[in-house]
Design a protein around this motif. Structure first.
Motif, PDB file in Angstrom:
ATOM      1  N   ALA A 217      96.642  24.453 -18.023  1.00 43.45           N
ATOM      2  CA  ALA A 217      95.622  25.268 -18.562  1.00 43.45           C
ATOM      3  C   ALA A 217      94.669  25.728 -17.557  1.00 43.45           C
ATOM      4  O   ALA A 217      93.184  25.565 -17.623  1.00 43.45           O
ATOM      5  CB  ALA A 217      95.004  24.372 -19.707  1.00 43.45           C
ATOM      6  N   GLU A 218      94.956  26.169 -16.398  1.00 43.97           N
ATOM      7  CA  GLU A 218      93.950  26.734 -15.446  1.00 43.97           C
ATOM      8  C   GLU A 218      93.608  28.101 -15.858  1.00 43.97           C
ATOM      9  O   GLU A 218      94.167  28.921 -16.339  1.00 43.97           O
ATOM     10  CB  GLU A 218      95.084  27.023 -14.039  1.00 43.97           C
ATOM     11  CG  GLU A 218      95.348  25.671 -13.329  1.00 43.97           C
ATOM     12  CD  GLU A 218      96.390  25.765 -12.429  1.00 43.97           C
ATOM     13  OE1 GLU A 218      96.103  25.204 -11.104  1.00 43.97           O
ATOM     14  OE2 GLU A 218      97.306  26.270 -12.608  1.00 43.97           O
ATOM     15  N   GLU A 219      92.507  28.195 -15.666  1.00 47.20           N
ATOM     16  CA  GLU A 219      91.485  29.728 -15.802  1.00 47.20           C
ATOM     17  C   GLU A 219      91.965  30.477 -15.040  1.00 47.20           C
ATOM     18  O   GLU A 219      91.782  31.838 -15.028  1.00 47.20           O
ATOM     19  CB  GLU A 219      89.919  29.146 -15.834  1.00 47.20           C
ATOM     20  CG  GLU A 219      89.526  28.145 -16.824  1.00 47.20           C
ATOM     21  CD  GLU A 219      89.377  28.745 -18.032  1.00 47.20           C
ATOM     22  OE1 GLU A 219      89.496  29.997 -18.299  1.00 47.20           O
ATOM     23  OE2 GLU A 219      89.145  28.044 -19.358  1.00 47.20           O
ATOM     24  N   PHE A 339      96.816  10.487  -7.909  1.00 43.79           N
ATOM     25  CA  PHE A 339      96.840   9.111  -7.652  1.00 43.79           C
ATOM     26  C   PHE A 339      98.065   8.197  -7.417  1.00 43.79           C
ATOM     27  O   PHE A 339      98.240   7.281  -6.745  1.00 43.79           O
ATOM     28  CB  PHE A 339      96.319   8.634  -8.967  1.00 43.79           C
ATOM     29  CG  PHE A 339      97.059   8.568 -10.088  1.00 43.79           C
ATOM     30  CD1 PHE A 339      98.389   7.800 -10.350  1.00 43.79           C
ATOM     31  CD2 PHE A 339      97.019   9.639 -11.090  1.00 43.79           C
ATOM     32  CE1 PHE A 339      99.124   8.201 -11.495  1.00 43.79           C
ATOM     33  CE2 PHE A 339      97.684  10.025 -12.154  1.00 43.79           C
ATOM     34  CZ  PHE A 339      98.931   9.193 -12.501  1.00 43.79           C
ATOM     35  N   TYR A 340      99.233   8.913  -7.730  1.00 42.13           N
ATOM     36  CA  TYR A 340     100.578   8.412  -7.331  1.00 42.13           C
ATOM     37  C   TYR A 340     100.886   8.468  -5.877  1.00 42.13           C
ATOM     38  O   TYR A 340     102.066   7.889  -5.668  1.00 42.13           O
ATOM     39  CB  TYR A 340     101.608   8.863  -8.331  1.00 42.13           C
ATOM     40  CG  TYR A 340     101.629  10.493  -8.668  1.00 42.13           C
ATOM     41  CD1 TYR A 340     102.393  11.347  -7.356  1.00 42.13           C
ATOM     42  CD2 TYR A 340     101.013  11.153  -9.481  1.00 42.13           C
ATOM     43  CE1 TYR A 340     102.293  12.754  -7.469  1.00 42.13           C
ATOM     44  CE2 TYR A 340     101.024  12.641  -9.627  1.00 42.13           C
ATOM     45  CZ  TYR A 340     101.657  13.041  -8.647  1.00 42.13           C
ATOM     46  OH  TYR A 340     101.616  14.628  -8.733  1.00 42.13           O
ATOM     47  N   ALA A 341     100.288   9.269  -5.223  1.00 41.42           N
ATOM     48  CA  ALA A 341     100.802   9.565  -3.552  1.00 41.42           C
ATOM     49  C   ALA A 341     100.507   8.109  -3.019  1.00 41.42           C
ATOM     50  O   ALA A 341      99.451   7.788  -2.941  1.00 41.42           O
ATOM     51  CB  ALA A 341     100.000  10.562  -3.122  1.00 41.42           C
ATOM     52  N   GLY A 366     105.081  17.294  -2.806  1.00 42.93           N
ATOM     53  CA  GLY A 366     105.461  15.904  -3.046  1.00 42.93           C
ATOM     54  C   GLY A 366     104.981  14.811  -2.293  1.00 42.93           C
ATOM     55  O   GLY A 366     104.046  15.079  -1.600  1.00 42.93           O
ATOM     56  N   ALA A 367     105.694  13.720  -2.485  1.00 45.10           N
ATOM     57  CA  ALA A 367     105.059  12.548  -1.762  1.00 45.10           C
ATOM     58  C   ALA A 367     105.941  11.384  -2.099  1.00 45.10           C
ATOM     59  O   ALA A 367     106.860  11.257  -2.789  1.00 45.10           O
ATOM     60  CB  ALA A 367     103.818  12.212  -2.408  1.00 45.10           C
ATOM     61  N   GLN A 368     105.772  10.550  -0.973  1.00 47.02           N
ATOM     62  CA  GLN A 368     106.378   9.030  -1.478  1.00 47.02           C
ATOM     63  C   GLN A 368     105.379   8.353  -2.586  1.00 47.02           C
ATOM     64  O   GLN A 368     103.809   8.988  -2.246  1.00 47.02           O
ATOM     65  CB  GLN A 368     106.339   8.380  -0.089  1.00 47.02           C
ATOM     66  CG  GLN A 368     107.165   6.761  -0.689  1.00 47.02           C
ATOM     67  CD  GLN A 368     107.274   5.842   0.627  1.00 47.02           C
ATOM     68  OE1 GLN A 368     107.166   6.287   1.708  1.00 47.02           O
ATOM     69  NE2 GLN A 368     107.274   4.370   0.388  1.00 47.02           N
ATOM     70  N   TRP A 407     109.537  15.366  -5.173  1.00 45.97           N
ATOM     71  CA  TRP A 407     108.813  16.761  -5.254  1.00 45.97           C
ATOM     72  C   TRP A 407     109.115  17.445  -6.342  1.00 45.97           C
ATOM     73  O   TRP A 407     109.870  17.344  -7.268  1.00 45.97           O
ATOM     74  CB  TRP A 407     109.141  17.661  -4.032  1.00 45.97           C
ATOM     75  CG  TRP A 407     110.521  17.714  -3.367  1.00 45.97           C
ATOM     76  CD1 TRP A 407     111.196  16.995  -2.481  1.00 45.97           C
ATOM     77  CD2 TRP A 407     111.554  18.544  -4.012  1.00 45.97           C
ATOM     78  NE1 TRP A 407     112.275  17.516  -2.349  1.00 45.97           N
ATOM     79  CE2 TRP A 407     112.495  18.148  -3.272  1.00 45.97           C
ATOM     80  CE3 TRP A 407     111.508  19.367  -5.047  1.00 45.97           C
ATOM     81  CZ2 TRP A 407     113.948  19.039  -3.526  1.00 45.97           C
ATOM     82  CZ3 TRP A 407     112.637  20.037  -5.266  1.00 45.97           C
ATOM     83  CH2 TRP A 407     113.928  19.901  -4.718  1.00 45.97           C
ATOM     84  N   GLY A 408     108.073  18.644  -6.548  1.00 49.04           N
ATOM     85  CA  GLY A 408     108.270  19.700  -7.653  1.00 49.04           C
ATOM     86  C   GLY A 408     108.125  21.124  -6.910  1.00 49.04           C
ATOM     87  O   GLY A 408     107.154  21.273  -5.952  1.00 49.04           O
ATOM     88  N   LEU A 409     108.957  21.698  -7.192  1.00 49.92           N
ATOM     89  CA  LEU A 409     109.047  23.312  -6.579  1.00 49.92           C
ATOM     90  C   LEU A 409     109.096  24.160  -7.849  1.00 49.92           C
ATOM     91  O   LEU A 409     109.792  24.201  -8.465  1.00 49.92           O
ATOM     92  CB  LEU A 409     110.325  23.056  -5.905  1.00 49.92           C
ATOM     93  CG  LEU A 409     110.952  24.470  -5.471  1.00 49.92           C
ATOM     94  CD1 LEU A 409     110.186  25.184  -4.148  1.00 49.92           C
ATOM     95  CD2 LEU A 409     112.532  24.389  -5.013  1.00 49.92           C
TER      96      LEU A 409
END
Ligand code: AMO
Length: 439
Positions: A217-219, A339-341, A366-368, A407-409
């Protein structure tokens, strides 16, 4: 006609001689030159010229063609004749023309490319805009990209999954959620399959991928943001950030190579030649990236996300030195990332998070991940979120979860950068942005 033979325009060759063919498609253009009439019929694969000679063609066919409106749907059965000046080097001399659906006129927009339409007009009449061969080509390539992503990840041992899009909590701090009514409760459209991907690591799936919609929901009303996009997500167990970065760079090279090999016709229509980056891609530390931006005149404070201006400066400098478009920005400040990174063990203010950039645009991040329940709960609190609302996500971390990364691409950003498309809206059939909810 459904049981009859049908040929796509690109399956027909001049050498077919007087063989009978049947094409089906849209009336692209009709040119009446007096003694001769050219009717261009367009199908998914291209355009064929149907030629009627007033002296020899049966009069009922001549009058049928004369009464046709542009963009009507027809079938044409006829014989092939070589004709150098026609598309594909042949023309069809018709024996039968059948009108399947009459198009009203005037048309909401032109399909021949002779009249320019602005993006808003095109999107308002998207069904007809999509008929244009160069627009169609984008979605052909999108199909090839998805196919090659699926085949690559499958060959790397990933299993395709689908997870809910209606959820109870946010996953990505920072971007807003779309609330919806779920019976007597409030729910949200999911921003990312992040939490599900991680839960599946605890469930022993080891390597999963998902290709599906995410909602933000970015403006922002920019050339690179939409409110609904398709995300290609992976998660891998017994893996760290470096492992999944390697998968990502190989995937990118694979997709580019396959598209160049399999989608040549569509690429030619778009007049683009994708530039393939070879792994390993450059790995630039966040601290170095903001230094480059500062030298280029864009002042950034440590911990801030990169501005578009900073990304442009960095992308240019990297391209000058590496001659490649793709590069990673690694070692992001822990506070900047979700927070999950996972923070680095001996330098916790820096995380094992990365972004994959193409010049000045982020295409993946992405991240570990943190896989320790207490540490994860702490990080949720530090980011101003409530661990109680993450109860069902946190539970698996208490009962055995391997170290994992992913990751998300963004599929649309991948397409934009692959095809050199300026505005993200062009890469989606029916874009959803700040203003657009239909068609
Ligand atoms: P992130 O929020 O960075 O990470 O999203 C991942 C990628 O999705 C695409 N994307 C978008 N594209 C267009 N418009 C948008 N509004 C938009 N939002 C996201 C981008 C972006 O790089 N859960 C993490 C991924 C992970 O760590 O596995 C996540 O969602 O290409």
């Amino acid at each position: 006609m459904h049981s009859e033979r049908r040929d796509y325009t690109d399956q027909i060759t001049p050498e077919m001689g007087s063989e009978e063919v049947t094409i089906a498609g849209w009336v692209h253009e009709i040119r009446d030159l007096g003694g001769i009439i050219f009717m261009l019929v367009r199908d998914r694969e291209g355009i064929a010229q149907v030629t009627l000679f007033k002296k020899t063609t049966p009069p009922r066919l001549v009058s049928a063609v004369k009464s046709l409106s542009r963009e009507s749907v027809v079938t044409v059965r006829g014989r092939v004749k070589p004709e150098k000046k026609a598309p594909g080097g042949y023309e069809i001399v018709p024996d039968e023309i059948q009108l399947l659906s009459k198009a009203a006129s005037p048309l909401p927009m032109d399909t021949t490319g002779k009249v320019d339409a602005d993006l808003e007009t095109r999107l308002d009449s998207r069904f007809i805009d999509l008929r244009r061969p160069e627009v169609h080509a984008i979605f052909r390539i999108r199909h090839h990209v998805l196919q090659s992503v699926r085949s690559f990840l499958t060959s790397e041992g990933f299993i395709e999954v689908t997870t809910p899009k209606v959820v109870a909590t946010a996953t990505e701090g920072g971007t807003a959620l779309f609330p919806i009514t779920y019976f007597e409760r409030e729910a949200f459209l999911n921003q990312s399959p992040q939490l599900f991907k991680q839960m599946l690591m605890s469930a022993g799936f080891d390597r999963v991928f998902e290709i599906g919609p995410i909602f933000r929901a970015e403006e922002h009303d920019t050339r690179k943001h939409l409110n609904e996009v398709t995300s290609i997500d992976i998660e891998a167990s017994f893996a760290d950030h470096n492992d999944v970065m390697k998968i990502l760079e190989r995937l990118i090279t694979h997709v580019y190579t396959e598209v160049c090999r399999d989608a040549e016709k569509s690429l030619n229509r778009l007049k683009v030649t994708p530039e393939i980056s070879e792994p390993p891609f450059e790995r630039l530390k966040y601290a170095e990236a903001i230094e480059i931006a500062r030298e280029g005149g864009e002042e950034l404070v440590w911990g801030e996300d990169l501005t578009t201006a900073a990304e442009t400066i960095i992308g240019e400098v990297i391209h000058e030195t590496t001659k490649a478009n793709h590069y990673f920005i690694i070692d992001w400040p822990t506070e900047t990332k979700p927070f999950y990174a996972m923070p680095h063990e001996n330098e916790p203010e820096i995380s094992k998070a990365f972004d994959l950039m193409h010049r000045n645009i982020e295409i993946s991040s992405g991240a570990q991940r943190i896989h320790n329940a207490e540490q994860l709960t702490e990080r949720i609190k530090e980011q101003g979120l409530e661990p109680e609302s993450f109860e069902s996500y946190l539970k698996p971390f208490k009962y055995g979860i391997p170290p994992h990364a992913g990751w998300g691409l963004g599929l649309e950003r991948l397409l934009m950068t692959l095809l050199n498309i300026e505005n993200i809206r062009n890469t989606v059939l029916f874009p959803r942005d700040r203003k657009r909810l239909s068609p």
